[in-house]
Design an enzyme around this catalytic site. Structure first.
Site, mmCIF file in Angstrom:
data_model
loop_
_atom_site.group_PDB
_atom_site.id
_atom_site.type_symbol
_atom_site.label_atom_id
_atom_site.label_comp_id
_atom_site.label_asym_id
_atom_site.label_seq_id
_atom_site.Cartn_x
_atom_site.Cartn_y
_atom_site.Cartn_z
ATOM 1 N N ARG A 102 17.495 27.866 12.714
ATOM 2 C CA ARG A 102 18.286 26.908 10.826
ATOM 3 C C ARG A 102 19.060 27.265 9.815
ATOM 4 N NH1 ARG A 102 13.371 24.016 13.376
ATOM 5 N NH2 ARG A 102 12.354 25.268 12.752
ATOM 6 N N GLY A 145 39.061 9.976 -8.984
ATOM 7 C CA GLY A 145 40.419 9.800 -8.362
ATOM 8 C C GLY A 145 41.146 10.297 -6.955
ATOM 9 N N GLU A 169 21.171 19.641 14.843
ATOM 10 C CA GLU A 169 20.121 20.649 13.781
ATOM 11 C C GLU A 169 18.449 20.226 13.656
ATOM 12 O OE1 GLU A 169 22.338 24.689 15.131
ATOM 13 O OE2 GLU A 169 20.384 25.036 15.356
ATOM 14 N N GLY A 170 18.038 18.992 14.636
ATOM 15 C CA GLY A 170 17.003 18.327 13.743
ATOM 16 C C GLY A 170 16.871 17.652 12.607
ATOM 17 N N THR A 171 17.362 16.323 12.209
ATOM 18 C CA THR A 171 17.817 15.318 11.631
ATOM 19 C C THR A 171 16.843 15.973 10.561
ATOM 20 O OG1 THR A 171 15.986 14.237 11.412
ATOM 21 C CG2 THR A 171 18.274 14.097 12.457
#
Lengths: 384, 400, 260
Positions: free
Chosen positions: A243, A341, A364-366
């Site tokens: 992670r 813009g 990798e995992g919400t």
């Protein structure tokens, strides 16, 4: 930027990665975003620079560093292009299970190839019906003599098709549910192992995402990683240490977007002066800078904690991934806002950062799953 | 020998400290102190201290014997396929001017195969004496025989100045000649003049990518050798009434010995568009976005009889071959008109084109640095403006 | 195949600026780098040795801090590095520089090829390479864009010309100067950087290379800088913003006289 007191070697990793980003990644980023071609040439440059081995022990041909080292490289690459950075980082994701649970023979066989960058790793976990709920997987592996026979499919596999060495999870004992899953190493070219369609993604388009399809795919018994039944826990352990890498990717995206926004704010003139002189813009940039730095500090601390061999790193790495990815999304969105813009146009670089940032909150995992992990850990702490 | 600070004259003003490109000077107790490990004796500080004259560089150097016997201004008459190159006419114009100031003759050296006929041409362009080395063995340029013959001629006839085109051939051969003669050589001059009192050749050249100009001289050695950039000087006019002397020497075999051999001479289409020769260049950069889009630049270039150039980004992206690259790691150009289309104007590009006579910049971003060097700038979309320019120029050219 | 690569440490030109008021060079924060063309020379040398064996020795003449450039060259694959450094070398022009480097190379003795970048970006002279060849009395091939063949006793290479290229063959030892097209220099590797950090760098002084003192530094330099000045700034141009049609008409009118 805060001085994180990098060692000489870590500074070298950062400098080389920065040079690759400036000279190779940035000039190619838009083209890969447009075409979705996998950046084989750039991967080769990263390999020649020894970067694929930074976290692999020296006895297996690596440089003997850790998670922190791979984070430094991933962050720098992501400043130029998060998609190309992922082609680098995803190899490690597929390699961590071998590093963590592989036998001496398995390590000797695979790690030197991955450390040298000659072969890329990939990790196959998700299935169409098993996303956040990995235990709902349908892929099976059945022991027949000296082989396992794998059937089923994995999807959304990063570097799928372009990687060479795949670590995948499959059920060896369905009856045991999550405790019936096991990890296997499957090499590209194994009969019965094929790739499905390449996904057409919103961002990180330089990275390839494909299905892995297994049809009576025979894999030698020696390719089982660890023991039967420990696959699910092994996968979670892998994600615990991977992670911070996603966090580093997110920090790189935030920093890259901030760099562009600052440069643009300085040169863009409205009402006869540079928009950087407007307090409203300055406040936005100040928030972006502080959030990016906070995310970096959290990611670095979490990576260093893992490298120091601390136990129960799951909560901290979940916080690092979650916080950094939310920051990346916010900072990239604000960068688009500062460009006005022009920021919405593909000709300018920041909309890509915004598209790329989104995935860091999902894969990798919400971030909802990350919050579950953190929440669960907090609950455990109250029990203790 | 070396550099010294006169303690009585130094006021500690610090101008020299700022001027030193190598960080070798610090002010200690209100006096300049020079770190000799860093100093390269470049004389930037001497220049900065003109007012106080506190810094002095003392040079003791060898001299060319009989210096005063060296007379005449020579030009190396670079030829290809027996034809003298146009750059030689530019050098002859300057040589004529310098020779008139010194009241000496202009010499021109022609080395090659079947180059004799060109002797008359260079006389018409201002040469008084032409030294011809004509031999089939000299057909292709080769460093060793060319340098040997040139060195031999110089030793024999003793010119005080030799001007050489700053081309690949010119630079290669004259560097060897300078070493063989042990004399000074100044590269890539853009201005040349005679110092009125002592009659030195003042050789001015850009340094540090054109950010500064340096005037170089060679006080005690003859001849004074300089290579001169193409396209910075006007060609000398043709005067068919001029006459001159042609001196053709015979060389024995030993002169033609060359350890390097030419196996093949190839001309390439892309490079045949020699951007350093072009009068009009239409160049494109990142703003072009793709190789196909260079077609609109080519249309404008074709309408004006010019050629297409590019920035490093465009070349690195594979939009156009390297032969078209202008800038620090590409070519240096100075056409009459330079169109910069979708080029932001990074310094690496500017050093290659900022001496163009007229620069026209077209860029969407009004704050792009290219507008600071442009004589004319249009803020807007190059995909609209460049075709419009092509159309208007075509109309205008048809009318006239 | 033993290759000597000559390199130069130069200020990053892009950072050299002129103070608009004092007209002096602003040098604060100016980084020193390996002359960009020399990177192609190093890369070519390293590739030759990777293919044919032998070693790459990098040589530079410069102040003590030029050691950093040599370390970088080692990180890029060079095997050995020699810093030729002495106060006696200060003020050297191209003649004295090429003499000094030639004497250092004579001391190295065992070499088959000498490779230099085509020129240095601070001086842009392109004279030192051929000068070294002349001092050593060896053949040269300048502006090399490709080595076609390299054998024990000879080299065949493409030399870039204004019109295209020539293929030249030369016996060894030979000196090459190389252009950008010859290769794509590598990015240093982590192992290379670590090797460079601890590598021993030889330092040779004037006495070590047995040079004649009156041919070194300022004494051996026929040319001297007489004056340095800032080129006159271009006057501010006419900028058109909006009304492209009007802008184009105005420019076409002005240019007509220059083009026709």
């Amino acid at each position: 930027m805060i001085d994180y007191l990098l060692t000489e070697e870590q500074k070298m990793i950062r400098d080389i990665s920065r040079q690759i980003t400036d000279e190779k990644i940035r000039p190619a980023a838009l083209e890969h975003d447009k075409t979705g071609h996998f950046p084989h040439d750039i991967v080769k440059v990263m390999a020649q620079s020894d970067l694929f081995g930074v976290y692999i022990p020296q006895e297996y041909g690596g440089m003997g560093g850790g998670i922190f080292d791979i984070c430094l490289a991933t962050e720098e690459f992501s400043r130029g292009c998060a998609g190309i950075a992922l082609c680098y980082a995803a190899s490690a994701l597929g390699t961590y299970p071998i590093l963590l649970f592989g036998s001496e023979e398995q390590k000797k066989k695979y790690l030197p190839l991955i450390a040298s960058g000659k072969k890329l790793g990939a990790f196959g976990l998700t299935e169409p019906s098993a996303g956040s709920d990995a235990s709902a997987m349908l892929t099976t592996a059945e022991l027949k003599g000296d082989h396992y026979v794998i059937n089923g499919m994995k999807h959304f596999v990063t570097s799928g098709g372009d990687a060479d060495i795949y670590t995948i999870i499959a059920m060896t004992n369905k009856a045991r549910g999550a405790r019936g899953a096991s990890l296997f190493v499957v090499e590209k070219g194994t009969p019965g192992f094929e790739f499905g369609k390449k996904e057409d993604k919103m961002g990180i388009r330089a990275s390839s995402t494909r299905e892995l399809i297994f049809t009576d795919c025979k894999v030698p018994k020696e390719n089982l990683l660890g023991k039967e039944g420990m696959g699910f826990i092994a996968a979670m352990r892998t994600l615990d240490i991977s992670r911070p890498g996603i966090g580093a990717q997110a920090v790189g995206i935030a920093q890259g977007a901030l760099d562009h926004a600052l440069k643009y704010a300085k040169q863009r003139k409205q009402f006869g002066k540079s928009i950087l002189t407007f307090q409203g813009i300055q406040w936005m940039l100040a928030d972006m800078a502080a959030q990016t730095e906070a995310a970096r500090a959290l990611v670095y601390a979490s990576a260093r904690e893992i490298d120091a061999g601390c136990k129960d790193v799951g909560k901290d790495s979940a916080m690092a991934k979650m916080f950094a990815s939310d920051v990346a999304m916010k900072v990239a969105t604000d960068a688009v806002q500062i460009f006005g813009g022009y920021g919405y146009m593909k000709e300018y670089p920041v909309e890509k950062f915004m598209r790329d940032a989104k995935i860091t909150q999902i894969y990798e995992g919400t971030n909802q799953i990350q919050r579950n992990i953190i929440g669960l850990a907090l609950m455990k702490e109250t029990v203790q | 020998m070396g550099i010294s600070v006169n303690q009585d004259k130094c006021t500690g003003c610090g101008l020299c400290e700022k001027a030193c490109p190598f960080g070798a000077i610090t002010i200690v107790n209100k006096k300049a102190v020079i770190d000799l490990d860093k100093c390269t004796l470049c004389s930037s500080c001497v220049e900065a201290c003109r007012k106080f004259e506190a810094i002095q560089i003392i040079r003791e150097t060898t001299r060319t014997p009989d210096m005063e016997k060296y007379k005449g201004v020579w030009v190396f008459g670079e030829q290809k396929h027996g034809k003298v190159q146009p750059v030689v006419y530019e050098l002859l114009g300057k040589a004529r001017e310098l020779a008139d100031k010194l009241q000496v003759e202009v010499g021109c050296v022609l080395i090659g195969a079947n180059v004799k006929e060109e002797a008359q041409t260079v006389i018409h362009r201002g040469a008084d004496v032409v030294y011809v080395a004509d031999n089939p063995k000299l057909e292709n340029f080769l460093d060793e025989p060319y340098a040997r013959i040139l060195t031999n001629l110089i030793r024999k006839h003793r010119p005080e100045i030799l001007l050489v085109p700053a081309t690949t051939i010119g630079r290669s051969v004259v560097s060897r000649v300078a070493v063989q003669l042990r004399v000074g050589l100044t590269a890539d001059c853009t201005q040349l003049d005679i110092e009125p009192q002592q009659k030195f050749l003042l050789q001015t050249r850009p340094a540090f990518g054109g950010n500064i100009m340096a005037t170089v001289l060679s006080q005690y050695h003859r001849p004074q050798l300089a290579t001169v950039r193409h396209k910075v000087l006007p060609e000398s006019p043709i005067d068919t009434s001029r006459t001159g002397q042609i001196i053709e020497n015979d060389y024995d075999k030993s002169f033609f010995i060359s350890r390097t051999k030419v196996l093949k001479v190839a001309e390439e289409l892309v490079s045949a568009v020699n951007i350093s020769e072009a009068n009009v260049i239409v160049a494109g950069g990142r703003g072009l976005g793709s190789g196909e889009n260079f077609a609109i630049l080519k249309e404008l270039a074709d309408a004006l009889g010019g050629t297409v150039g590019a920035t490093r980004v465009a070349v690195d992206n594979g939009w156009i071959p390297y032969a078209h690259q202008i800038g620090q790691t590409g070519k240096t150009v100075c056409p009459n008109v330079y169109f910069a289309c979708g080029i932001s104007g990074q310094i690496q590009h500017l050093v290659g084109m900022q001496s163009s006579k007229i620069i026209i910049a077209i860029n969407k971003d009004s704050s792009a640095p290219i507008f600071e060097v442009a004589n004319y700038g249009i803020v807007g979309d190059l995909f609209e403006i460049v075709p419009l320019l092509t159309k208007k120029f075509k109309e205008s050219l048809q009318r006239s | 195949m033993n290759v000597v690569v000559c390199i130069k440490q130069v200020p990053e030109t892009t950072q050299v600026k002129i103070d608009p008021i004092t007209k002096n060079l602003i040098r604060e924060g100016v980084k020193s780098i390996i002359n960009p063309y020399d990177l192609y020379a190093i890369e070519e040398g390293v590739r030759i040795v990777e293919q044919h064996g032998g070693k790459v020795t990098v040589v530079t003449m410069g102040p003590p801090q030029a050691e950093a450039a040599l370390r970088e060259a080692i990180s890029l694959g060079a095997d050995e590095a020699i810093l030729v450094s002495d106060r006696a070398f200060a003020g050297a022009d191209t003649l004295a520089t090429s003499y000094t480097l030639a004497m250092a190379i004579k001391k190295i003795k065992d070499y088959d090829l000498i490779i230099c970048g085509k020129q240095a970006i601070d001086g842009d002279t392109a004279q030192v390479g051929p000068g070294i060849a002349a001092h050593l009395d060896i053949p040269q091939i300048t502006y090399v864009r490709k080595i076609e063949a390299l054998e024990e006793k000879s080299i065949t290479a493409q030399r870039t010309t204004e019109e295209g290229y020539e293929v030249l063959q030369s016996p060894l030892p030979c000196l090459l100067t190389v252009v950008k097209e010859i290769n794509n220099p590598r990015i240093p590797s982590l192992k290379g950087k670590m090797k460079a950090k601890n590598a021993a760098i030889l330092t040779w002084k004037a006495a070590d290379i047995e040079a004649e003192s009156d041919r070194l530094g300022i004494a051996g330099s026929p040319t001297e800088v007489w004056k340095i000045y800032t080129p006159p700034a271009r006057s501010k141009g006419q900028i058109y913003d909006g009304d492209p049609e009007g802008a184009v008409n105005a420019i076409v009118a002005v240019l007509k006289e220059h083009l026709i």
